[in-house]
Design a protein around this motif. Structure first.
Motif, short mmCIF file in Angstrom:
data_model
loop_
_atom_site.label_atom_id
_atom_site.label_comp_id
_atom_site.label_asym_id
_atom_site.label_seq_id
_atom_site.Cartn_x
_atom_site.Cartn_y
_atom_site.Cartn_z
N TRP A 144 54.45 36.95 39.71
CA TRP A 144 54.94 36.99 38.33
C TRP A 144 55.36 35.59 37.88
O TRP A 144 55.10 35.19 36.74
CB TRP A 144 56.14 37.95 38.24
N GLU A 145 56.01 34.82 38.77
CA GLU A 145 56.46 33.47 38.42
C GLU A 145 55.29 32.62 37.93
O GLU A 145 55.40 31.91 36.94
CB GLU A 145 57.11 32.78 39.63
N GLN A 146 54.18 32.73 38.67
CA GLN A 146 53.03 31.92 38.30
C GLN A 146 52.41 32.40 36.99
O GLN A 146 51.99 31.60 36.16
CB GLN A 146 51.99 31.99 39.42
N ASP A 196 62.45 40.43 48.00
CA ASP A 196 62.21 41.23 46.81
C ASP A 196 62.45 42.71 47.10
O ASP A 196 62.83 43.08 48.21
CB ASP A 196 60.80 40.98 46.27
N ALA A 246 60.62 44.12 50.19
CA ALA A 246 61.12 43.58 51.45
C ALA A 246 62.49 44.15 51.77
O ALA A 246 62.78 44.49 52.92
CB ALA A 246 61.19 42.05 51.38
N SER A 251 48.72 43.58 45.15
CA SER A 251 49.19 43.61 46.55
C SER A 251 50.42 42.76 46.77
O SER A 251 51.12 42.94 47.76
CB SER A 251 48.11 43.08 47.49
N THR A 252 50.68 41.82 45.89
CA THR A 252 51.77 40.89 46.18
C THR A 252 52.84 40.87 45.09
O THR A 252 53.78 40.11 45.18
CB THR A 252 51.24 39.44 46.33
N ASN A 294 41.41 46.08 44.57
CA ASN A 294 40.96 44.83 45.18
C ASN A 294 39.45 44.68 45.11
O ASN A 294 38.94 43.60 44.80
CB ASN A 294 41.38 44.77 46.66
N ASN A 338 48.51 40.03 41.02
CA ASN A 338 47.87 40.71 42.13
C ASN A 338 48.68 41.95 42.53
O ASN A 338 49.87 41.84 42.79
CB ASN A 338 47.81 39.71 43.31
N LEU A 370 38.97 41.68 42.45
CA LEU A 370 38.98 40.37 43.13
C LEU A 370 37.61 40.02 43.71
O LEU A 370 36.83 40.86 44.05
CB LEU A 370 40.03 40.38 44.25
N VAL A 413 43.71 36.93 37.28
CA VAL A 413 44.71 37.45 38.22
C VAL A 413 45.32 36.29 39.00
O VAL A 413 44.61 35.46 39.53
CB VAL A 413 44.06 38.45 39.22
N VAL A 414 46.66 36.24 39.02
CA VAL A 414 47.35 35.27 39.89
C VAL A 414 48.26 36.05 40.83
O VAL A 414 48.46 37.25 40.65
CB VAL A 414 48.17 34.23 39.09
N ASP A 415 48.80 35.36 41.84
CA ASP A 415 49.51 36.09 42.88
C ASP A 415 50.90 36.58 42.51
O ASP A 415 51.32 37.63 42.96
CB ASP A 415 49.59 35.25 44.16
N TYR A 474 53.94 34.09 34.50
CA TYR A 474 54.81 33.97 33.33
C TYR A 474 55.21 32.52 33.05
O TYR A 474 55.28 32.09 31.90
CB TYR A 474 56.07 34.82 33.53
N VAL A 484 45.29 50.54 45.63
CA VAL A 484 45.33 49.08 45.83
C VAL A 484 44.00 48.60 46.40
O VAL A 484 43.45 47.58 45.97
CB VAL A 484 46.51 48.70 46.75
#
Lengths: 561, 356
Positions: free
Chosen positions: B214-216, B68, B71, B175-176, B352, B173, B356, B210-212, B218, B348
């Protein structure tokens, strides 16, 4: 290198015998070099880059990071979920290993390939299937009113799904070749059924069970995608944390300390494993697996088989079925819309190659990786059977380390370490299969070792006495016995490579993304067509995996003579 | 462990005593005809457009994608002494300072920069990076849900904490996930350094999930996307992009009158993506030519349907899909890159501990 003098039977470990040591080292040279160049050196590079900042070593960071309560929390969670996942996997999969090894039932070969399929699925895809089953409105919710998607059970169940095949392959491979007559003999002598199993079969299997357990532990210890999807934002493993620190936050010192922590934990696990299996593996009587399986006899065996098949249906076939169903569930009802979309590069040049091309890319990479893993792992296993004393003992564990090291560490390590001649491989296609073989080779060792060690030393000696060269001894004596293990190892190395995502994503070549990378790219885009194509591509991945395994294992598991 | 050290030492030796062949012959007189573009996984361009670049300049483009956006930037920084390519695309305003502070890019004033509004030129003094596209991270809503519940969809950050929207929002999230972070930055821009924490406490009290990734969020949790509907997603509000509604109708026949997904235009944070000539590039001339090309009409007008982003060049025409189904965001929030870099880790961390 000549090894024509028979190796004397292990008397009592007294007296150094230089020859086997030399032979062991010669066999170990290539695996050692491979491991040093493609694992130790890249990982050491990235760790030292993290700890060597501003011209000095920052060892103080180690204390800072370890003193952080949240890091200890992460370490604790990582360890206990891996231990729980391993225990659960063994409990569910050992009966399966028995059924695949000892019972004949229709569709057995196909099913054996199918239970390995989860291993190649990108975790993000499999994770979404579990969400659908365990989450709101899913299978468990509608049947029992239970939602597991936010509990740790979802993680454990998903880990069983992914690692079932590990146990079936490591344990079942040996089990199929144990001579059933030994157990029968014990029963003739008056031992009860259970006692005979406990005294005869279990000790013979123990090394393979330990091997399988340690593999599952390492795979779950470094779990990434499953934890992210099913664990929710509050649960993280070391692997997730290392990824965040390296790829997102870019806090290399912290990432380096966490990588070292992970290494230390893995070394400790491997040490425990080594001491547990140090009891000398007895030479077993190995027989042709084709002769050991039989149709289920009696109510007990039928019940066991039914239970195994039911557990496979619920745990493995159901999630796979959910994914396959989604790939056909197009915008206008069920059909092949998404598959047709895959074949066209369309105006959408996301890949610059059509997604179907990635199937071919993946298969080529995986084939190359399998060859590398078989050569490296096979030589290592051969060296380890030469009992060259303490040297090889450490070597055994060494080869397992890549399984317990975070993929992002290896991937980033490759980038900064392999950028200068003679190892200037950053833009070479070889980088991908090399990274994949790092994960495949330990598996080859684990599958081959119990079988190789079980080959009766006296057979080798007899052949050598009769004047056979070492190569001929290998060909005539060992190969027929290990042929099946070789097939199992090759199949697994192939599956691991086909599905490897973590390290590959950093080093995927521009014009040839692998299938899991393509799936991830499609999932990263909004819209029904992208999502549907991701599901279709995942389904193709499953079919390719199952078909490859059937093809790979068929010639190798044929009846020898 | 001793064995590991030994093996490492051996490998280092091995690498060290590789015949240091001086003069590798790559420094020949003819300039390379290949430009290597380093980017993230989302980079995409039509084949015909890339072919046109080759026709105009004689350079062929090799694309290296790695992970991404975060990275990819971090890899470029790690390998800056031996860069993997000539030109980098995909560093956004949330990561810009990190890239600039690490000396990733050489200055270059692109041809056509005069057609780019000054408010997206975040390195106007030195031109180490060139703005290429922009996009907005916004709350998306499921039109069908709000219609059937006779409820007006939320439009602003302030709306999201109202009781009628309790338990309806899923976000990522910080952070991710990059949209997750952008949404946090949007609230920080709106409520200030000190006010945003109080806002998030209210948001949490109002049942934000909150999920980790965008895929999850959306594709699984949001009820408005096609995938989410099939997965029985139960949240009608999700943090996604202003370009998600047009993406949602691609390939759908017959084309609907409006997208099933709407945008809460008062909840947006603007992301701008930049390109730059990598310091130490083997082919800087080719890198510059490609940056010029990225500002051309051809490339700018191809981008929306390839990467679901907006062109930055004035007068670039958006495709009909965007004008018909997309949403105009009149006043997105922004924060200066150096401020993001300075505050990010603290924000961040406190996020958290609150959420969280």
């Amino acid at each position: 290198m000549e090894l024509d003098r028979p190796v004397e039977p292990r008397a009592s470990g007294r007296g150094r015998r230089p020859r086997p040591l030399a032979a062991g080292l010669a066999l170990a040279a290539l695996p050692l070099a491979f491991f040093a160049a493609f694992f130790a050196y890249p990982v050491a590079s990235i760790v030292s880059r993290g700890l060597h900042q501003g011209g000095r070593w920052q060892f103080g960071r180690i204390g800072d990071v370890l003193g952080d309560g949240s890091v200890r929390h992460v370490l604790w969670f990582t360890c206990w979920q891996a231990a729980a996942s391993t225990a659960l996997t063994l409990a569910v999969a050992l009966p399966g290993a028995y059924a695949f090894a000892r019972l004949d039932f229709p569709g057995k070969r196909l099913l054996r390939a199918v239970v390995t399929v989860p291993f190649v699925l990108p975790t993000v895809v499999a994770g979404s299937a579990f969400l659908a089953l365990l989450g709101q409105g899913g299978f468990t919710d509608s049947l029992f009113g239970v939602r597991l998607d936010t509990s740790v059970w979802a993680i454990l169940i998903a880990h069983v799904f992914f690692n079932y095949a590990v146990v079936v392959r490591t344990v079942g491979g040996l089990w199929a070749q144990l001579d059933p007559r030994q157990e029968e003999a014990a029963r003739m002598l008056g031992a009860g059924r259970l006692a005979a199993w406990r005294r005869v079969t279990l000790p013979a299997l123990a090394p393979a069970v330990a091997s399988g357990a340690v593999m599952v532990f390492l795979f779950t210890f470094t779990s990434f995608g499953v934890i992210q999807i099913l664990g929710g934002p509050t649960r993280a493993t070391l692997e997730v944390e290392i990824y965040r620190q390296t790829a997102e936050i870019f806090d290399l010192p912290t990432a380096a300390v966490l990588t070292l922590l992970q290494l230390v934990a893995v070394v400790a696990i491997l040490a425990v494993h080594a001491s547990a299996t140090r009891r000398r593996e007895s030479a077993l009587r190995l027989v042709d697996p084709a002769g050991t399986a039989h149709r289920p006899r009696g109510a007990g065996e039928r019940t066991l088989l039914a239970a195994v098949l039911a557990s496979i249906a619920v745990l493995i076939l159901l999630p796979l079925g959910v994914l396959a169903a989604r790939s056909f569930d197009g915008p206008n009802g069920y059909g092949l819309t998404f598959y047709r979309a895959l074949g066209t590069t369309s105006a959408d040049g996301t890949f610059l190659v059509s997604p179907l091309h990635t199937v071919w890319n993946s298969v080529r990479y995986a084939a190359a990786a399998t060859v590398i893993a078989l050569v490296v792992g096979g030589l290592a296993a051969a060296a380890l059977t030469r009992r060259a004393g303490r040297l090889t003992r450490g070597f055994d564990g060494l080869l397992m380390l890549p399984l317990g090291t975070s993929a992002v560490t290896v991937g980033f390590g490759f980038l900064i370490a392999l950028d200068k001649p003679p190892l200037d491989l950053r833009d070479s296609w070889l980088l991908v299969p090399l990274a994949q073989a790092l994960v495949g080779a330990p598996f080859v060792v684990r599958v081959m070792l119990p079988v190789l060690r079980a080959v009766d030393e006296r057979l080798r000696e007899a052949a050598a006495m009769l004047g056979a060269s070492p190569a001929r001894v290998w060909r005539e004596v060992e190969l027929p016995l290990v042929r099946r293990a070789l097939g199992i190892a090759a199949g697994f190395a192939f599956a691991v490579s086909l599905g490897e995502f973590g390290a590959t994503v950093f080093i995927a070549r521009p014009d040839s993304p692998t299938l899991p990378v393509a799936v991830a790219r499609l999932l990263g885009r909004a819209g029904e067509m992208n999502y549907g194509q991701a599901m279709a591509l995942s389904t193709i991945l499953m079919v390719v995996c199952a078909a490859s395994l059937l093809i790979l294992e068929y010639p190798l598991s044929k009846r020898s003579r | 462990m001793g064995a590991l050290v030994l093996a490492t030492a051996g490998a280092t030796l091995l690498a060290g005593c590789g015949g240091s062949g001086s003069g590798s012959g790559s420094a020949s007189g003819t300039p390379s005809k290949t430009v290597t573009l380093v980017s993230h996984d989302s980079f995409a361009a039509s084949k015909s457009v890339m072919a046109q670049f080759t026709k105009e300049t004689g350079y062929t483009v090799k694309v290296l994608r790695g992970g991404d956006a975060g990275a990819a930037v971090n890899q470029a920084i790690l390998t800056k002494d031996h860069p993997r390519g000539d030109v980098f695309f995909g560093v956004d305003n949330t990561l810009l300072s990190r890239a600039l502070d690490n000396g990733l890019f050489d200055p270059y004033t692109a041809k056509g920069l005069d057609q780019v509004p000054s408010d997206v030129q975040l390195d106007a003094a030195q031109h180490r990076v060139t703005p290429i596209d922009s996009g907005d991270v916004c709350v998306n809503y499921d039109r069908a849900y709000f219609t059937s519940h006779h409820l007006a969809p939320p439009q602003t950050f302030a709306d999201l904490v109202k009781p009628q929207y309790k338990n309806l929002l899923v976000t990522e999230n910080v952070s991710t996930s990059s949209p997750g972070l952008a949404f946090l930055l949007g609230t920080a821009a709106t409520y200030g350094d000190d006010g945003w924490q109080a806002y998030w406490k209210k948001l949490k009290a109002n049942g934000v999930q909150v999920v980790d990734s965008w895929e999850q969020a959306y594709d699984s949790t949001f009820s408005g996307s096609a995938a989410g509907r099939k997965a029985k997603g139960d949240k009608p509000l999700v943090v996604s992009y202003a370009s998600s509604p047009p993406a949602e109708v691609v390939g759908v026949t017959p084309q609907p009158a409006q997208s099933p997904v709407g945008v809460a235009t008062g909840t947006c944070f603007r992301q701008i993506e930049f390109a730059g000539v990598l310091h130490g590039a083997k082919n800087p001339a080719g890198a510059k030519a490609f940056i010029d090309f990225m500002l051309s009409r051809t490339f700018q007008q191809d981008m929306p349907l390839q990467m679901y982003v907006d062109p930055v060049v004035k007068g670039a025409v958006e495709p009909e899909l965007f004008t018909k189904y997309g949403a105009k965001v009149p006043h997105p929030t922004t924060i200066a890159p150096d401020k993001i870099a300075a505050k990010r880790d603290d924000w961040v961390k406190s996020w958290n501990s609150i959420v969280l």
